[in-house]
Scaffold this motif. Structure first.
Motif, mmCIF file in Angstrom:
data_model
loop_
_atom_site.group_PDB
_atom_site.id
_atom_site.type_symbol
_atom_site.label_atom_id
_atom_site.label_comp_id
_atom_site.label_asym_id
_atom_site.label_seq_id
_atom_site.Cartn_x
_atom_site.Cartn_y
_atom_site.Cartn_z
ATOM 1 N N ALA A 12 0.854 -1.208 0.019
ATOM 2 C CA ALA A 12 0.010 -0.045 0.029
ATOM 3 C C ALA A 12 0.909 1.209 -0.168
ATOM 4 O O ALA A 12 0.589 2.094 -0.753
ATOM 5 C CB ALA A 12 -1.114 -0.087 1.026
ATOM 6 N N ALA A 13 1.810 1.117 0.704
ATOM 7 C CA ALA A 13 2.739 2.509 0.950
ATOM 8 C C ALA A 13 3.602 2.516 -0.595
ATOM 9 O O ALA A 13 3.630 3.721 -0.915
ATOM 10 C CB ALA A 13 3.921 2.185 1.877
ATOM 11 N N ALA A 14 4.180 1.622 -1.011
ATOM 12 C CA ALA A 14 4.704 1.556 -2.358
ATOM 13 C C ALA A 14 3.696 2.095 -3.720
ATOM 14 O O ALA A 14 4.156 2.757 -4.287
ATOM 15 C CB ALA A 14 5.082 0.254 -2.747
ATOM 16 N N LEU A 15 2.338 1.552 -3.415
ATOM 17 C CA LEU A 15 1.372 2.096 -4.492
ATOM 18 C C LEU A 15 1.078 3.647 -4.337
ATOM 19 O O LEU A 15 1.063 4.293 -5.129
ATOM 20 C CB LEU A 15 0.112 1.362 -4.275
ATOM 21 N N ALA A 18 4.073 5.547 -5.714
ATOM 22 C CA ALA A 18 4.070 5.375 -7.039
ATOM 23 C C ALA A 18 2.970 6.211 -7.611
ATOM 24 O O ALA A 18 3.100 7.081 -8.592
ATOM 25 C CB ALA A 18 3.652 3.966 -7.596
ATOM 26 N N THR A 19 1.676 6.474 -7.040
ATOM 27 C CA THR A 19 0.721 7.248 -7.236
ATOM 28 C C THR A 19 1.090 8.940 -7.166
ATOM 29 O O THR A 19 0.891 9.785 -7.854
ATOM 30 C CB THR A 19 -0.482 7.172 -6.560
ATOM 31 N N TRP A 20 1.753 8.967 -6.197
ATOM 32 C CA TRP A 20 2.534 10.186 -5.862
ATOM 33 C C TRP A 20 3.347 10.866 -6.865
ATOM 34 O O TRP A 20 3.153 11.936 -7.163
ATOM 35 C CB TRP A 20 2.871 10.352 -4.617
ATOM 36 N N LEU A 27 -5.149 7.654 -8.359
ATOM 37 C CA LEU A 27 -5.965 7.214 -7.276
ATOM 38 C C LEU A 27 -7.166 8.330 -6.848
ATOM 39 O O LEU A 27 -6.781 9.368 -6.327
ATOM 40 C CB LEU A 27 -5.335 6.930 -6.007
ATOM 41 N N THR A 28 -8.477 8.135 -7.004
ATOM 42 C CA THR A 28 -9.361 8.988 -6.826
ATOM 43 C C THR A 28 -10.237 8.733 -5.866
ATOM 44 O O THR A 28 -10.523 7.459 -5.417
ATOM 45 C CB THR A 28 -10.387 9.385 -8.165
ATOM 46 N N ILE A 110 7.488 0.674 -7.360
ATOM 47 C CA ILE A 110 6.822 -0.051 -6.427
ATOM 48 C C ILE A 110 7.953 -0.990 -5.657
ATOM 49 O O ILE A 110 7.985 -1.471 -4.552
ATOM 50 C CB ILE A 110 5.765 -0.752 -7.035
ATOM 51 N N SER A 111 8.905 -1.794 -6.604
ATOM 52 C CA SER A 111 9.506 -2.559 -6.023
ATOM 53 C C SER A 111 10.631 -2.272 -5.448
ATOM 54 O O SER A 111 11.073 -2.494 -4.408
ATOM 55 C CB SER A 111 10.534 -3.444 -7.452
ATOM 56 N N ILE A 112 11.360 -0.892 -5.496
ATOM 57 C CA ILE A 112 12.154 -0.435 -4.725
ATOM 58 C C ILE A 112 11.761 0.150 -3.319
ATOM 59 O O ILE A 112 12.393 -0.027 -2.231
ATOM 60 C CB ILE A 112 12.723 0.853 -5.657
ATOM 61 N N VAL A 113 10.444 0.995 -3.321
ATOM 62 C CA VAL A 113 9.897 0.955 -2.226
ATOM 63 C C VAL A 113 9.407 -0.153 -1.316
ATOM 64 O O VAL A 113 9.726 -0.351 -0.233
ATOM 65 C CB VAL A 113 8.557 2.105 -2.456
#
Length: 126
Positions: A12-15, A18-20, A27-28, A110-113
């Motif tokens: 969730a944090a990685a997503l 990536a969204t940021w 993500l709405t 996402i992979s890195i985070v």
């Protein structure tokens, strides 16, 4: 159970990162609570896709992994992110990835985070 929870939080944090960082991963939602719930649900969906689909794709594309010395992993991660976006749309979750190259960058982020968070966050392995 603790390991599953840690992986879901990390996803969730990685997503969220990536969204940021990428404007074409959207993500709405009406409010922050709804966005957090959507991120957690998408993270669960992403985890299921990576658990079920990714090993099959890796097995079938093994020659490409060998030929590209593992760089094909970026393509597989992008496809898993696009599949997650498609499934999120079918489940009426407000998460969308627009385009293959955005998915490649998103998969890399996402992979890195996720890797960094798995290093920092505890899990149930001793």
């Amino acid at each position: 159970m603790k390991n599953f929870l840690v992986k879901t939080i990390a996803n969730a944090a990685a997503l969220a990162v990536a969204t940021w960082l990428l404007k074409d991963i959207t993500l709405t939602g009406e409010n922050t609570g709804r966005k957090v719930l959507t991120l957690v649900l998408v993270a669960l969906l992403f985890g299921v896709v990576n658990f079920i689909v990714k090993p099959v794709v890796k097995l079938l594309s093994f020659p490409l992994f060998v030929l590209t010395l593992g760089l094909f992993t970026l393509v597989v991660n992008a496809l898993m992110l696009l599949l997650t976006s498609w499934l999120a749309g079918k489940l009426d979750l407000s998460f969308h990835v627009q385009g293959f190259w955005t998915a490649v960058l998103g998969g890399l982020i996402i992979s890195i985070v996720s890797w960094a968070l798995h290093v920092v966050l505890p899990d149930d392995r001793d």
